[in-house]
Motif scaffolding. Structure first.
Motif, short mmCIF file in Angstrom:
data_model
loop_
_atom_site.label_atom_id
_atom_site.label_comp_id
_atom_site.label_asym_id
_atom_site.label_seq_id
_atom_site.Cartn_x
_atom_site.Cartn_y
_atom_site.Cartn_z
N MET A 83 0.86 -1.19 0.00
CA MET A 83 0.00 0.00 0.00
C MET A 83 0.89 1.23 0.00
N ASP A 84 0.64 2.13 -0.93
CA ASP A 84 1.41 3.37 -1.04
C ASP A 84 0.76 4.44 -0.18
N LEU A 85 1.28 4.62 1.02
CA LEU A 85 0.68 5.57 1.95
C LEU A 85 1.14 7.00 1.73
N SER A 86 1.91 7.23 0.68
CA SER A 86 2.33 8.60 0.38
C SER A 86 1.20 9.38 -0.29
N GLN A 87 0.18 8.67 -0.75
CA GLN A 87 -0.96 9.30 -1.40
C GLN A 87 -2.05 9.63 -0.38
N ARG A 88 -2.50 10.87 -0.38
CA ARG A 88 -3.54 11.31 0.56
C ARG A 88 -4.92 10.94 0.01
N THR A 89 -5.33 9.70 0.26
CA THR A 89 -6.63 9.25 -0.23
C THR A 89 -7.47 8.72 0.93
N GLN A 90 -8.77 8.74 0.74
CA GLN A 90 -9.67 8.20 1.76
C GLN A 90 -9.41 6.71 1.94
N GLU A 91 -9.07 6.03 0.86
CA GLU A 91 -8.76 4.60 0.93
C GLU A 91 -7.57 4.35 1.86
N ASN A 92 -6.54 5.18 1.76
CA ASN A 92 -5.37 5.03 2.64
C ASN A 92 -5.71 5.35 4.08
N VAL A 93 -6.54 6.37 4.29
CA VAL A 93 -6.99 6.69 5.65
C VAL A 93 -7.69 5.48 6.25
N GLU A 94 -8.60 4.89 5.50
CA GLU A 94 -9.34 3.73 6.00
C GLU A 94 -8.42 2.54 6.24
N TYR A 95 -7.45 2.34 5.36
CA TYR A 95 -6.48 1.26 5.55
C TYR A 95 -5.72 1.44 6.86
N MET A 96 -5.22 2.66 7.10
CA MET A 96 -4.43 2.93 8.31
C MET A 96 -5.28 2.77 9.57
N ILE A 97 -6.51 3.26 9.55
CA ILE A 97 -7.39 3.13 10.71
C ILE A 97 -7.66 1.66 11.01
N GLU A 98 -7.95 0.88 9.99
CA GLU A 98 -8.20 -0.55 10.20
C GLU A 98 -6.96 -1.25 10.75
N ALA A 99 -5.78 -0.90 10.23
CA ALA A 99 -4.54 -1.50 10.72
C ALA A 99 -4.29 -1.12 12.18
N ILE A 100 -4.56 0.12 12.52
CA ILE A 100 -4.39 0.58 13.91
C ILE A 100 -5.35 -0.18 14.82
N LYS A 101 -6.60 -0.28 14.41
CA LYS A 101 -7.60 -1.00 15.23
C LYS A 101 -7.17 -2.44 15.44
N ASN A 102 -6.69 -3.09 14.40
CA ASN A 102 -6.26 -4.49 14.52
C ASN A 102 -5.08 -4.62 15.46
N LYS A 103 -4.11 -3.74 15.31
CA LYS A 103 -2.91 -3.80 16.14
C LYS A 103 -3.23 -3.52 17.61
N LEU A 104 -4.12 -2.58 17.85
CA LEU A 104 -4.50 -2.24 19.22
C LEU A 104 -5.51 -3.21 19.80
N ARG A 105 -6.04 -4.07 18.93
CA ARG A 105 -7.09 -5.02 19.34
C ARG A 105 -8.20 -4.29 20.09
N MET A 106 -8.65 -3.24 19.47
CA MET A 106 -9.63 -2.35 20.13
C MET A 106 -10.99 -3.02 20.24
N ALA A 107 -11.44 -3.13 21.47
CA ALA A 107 -12.76 -3.70 21.73
C ALA A 107 -13.83 -2.77 21.17
N THR A 108 -13.54 -1.49 21.11
CA THR A 108 -14.50 -0.51 20.60
C THR A 108 -14.31 -0.26 19.11
N GLY A 109 -13.70 -1.21 18.45
CA GLY A 109 -13.42 -1.06 17.03
C GLY A 109 -14.64 -0.73 16.19
N ALA A 110 -15.79 -1.27 16.54
CA ALA A 110 -17.01 -1.00 15.78
C ALA A 110 -17.40 0.47 15.87
N ALA A 111 -17.10 1.09 17.00
CA ALA A 111 -17.42 2.50 17.18
C ALA A 111 -16.43 3.40 16.44
#
Length: 74
Positions: A1-29
């Motif tokens: 994934m090329d994160l140098s591009q400011r796209t909504q797709e990249n934002v969503e990718y990063m947020i999902e990766a963060i949620k997975n890494k943090l194992r956020m119980a509130t991930g749905a929120a």
């Protein structure tokens, strides 16, 4: 994934990766679509911090979750 591009797709990718890494119980929120490209650099900074660590303490997870909450579109 090329994160140098400011796209909504990249934002969503990063947020999902963060949620997975943090194992956020509130991930749905924490919908990735609730984050705007306008905050791209801030989101990318959180993403890089999270991905650079093997393990995160409870206080780090809480601080990062708080930061993500502040970055969400209102």
């Amino acid at each position: 994934m090329d994160l140098s591009q400011r796209t909504q797709e990249n934002v969503e990718y990063m947020i999902e990766a963060i949620k997975n890494k943090l194992r956020m119980a509130t991930g749905a929120a924490m919908q990735a679509s609730a984050f705007s490209v306008d905050r791209y650099e801030d989101i990318q900074e959180v993403y890089e911090i999270v991905m650079s660590k093997e393990r995160l303490s409870i206080s780090e997870v809480e601080a990062l979750a708080s930061e993500l909450g502040q970055l969400r579109s209102k």
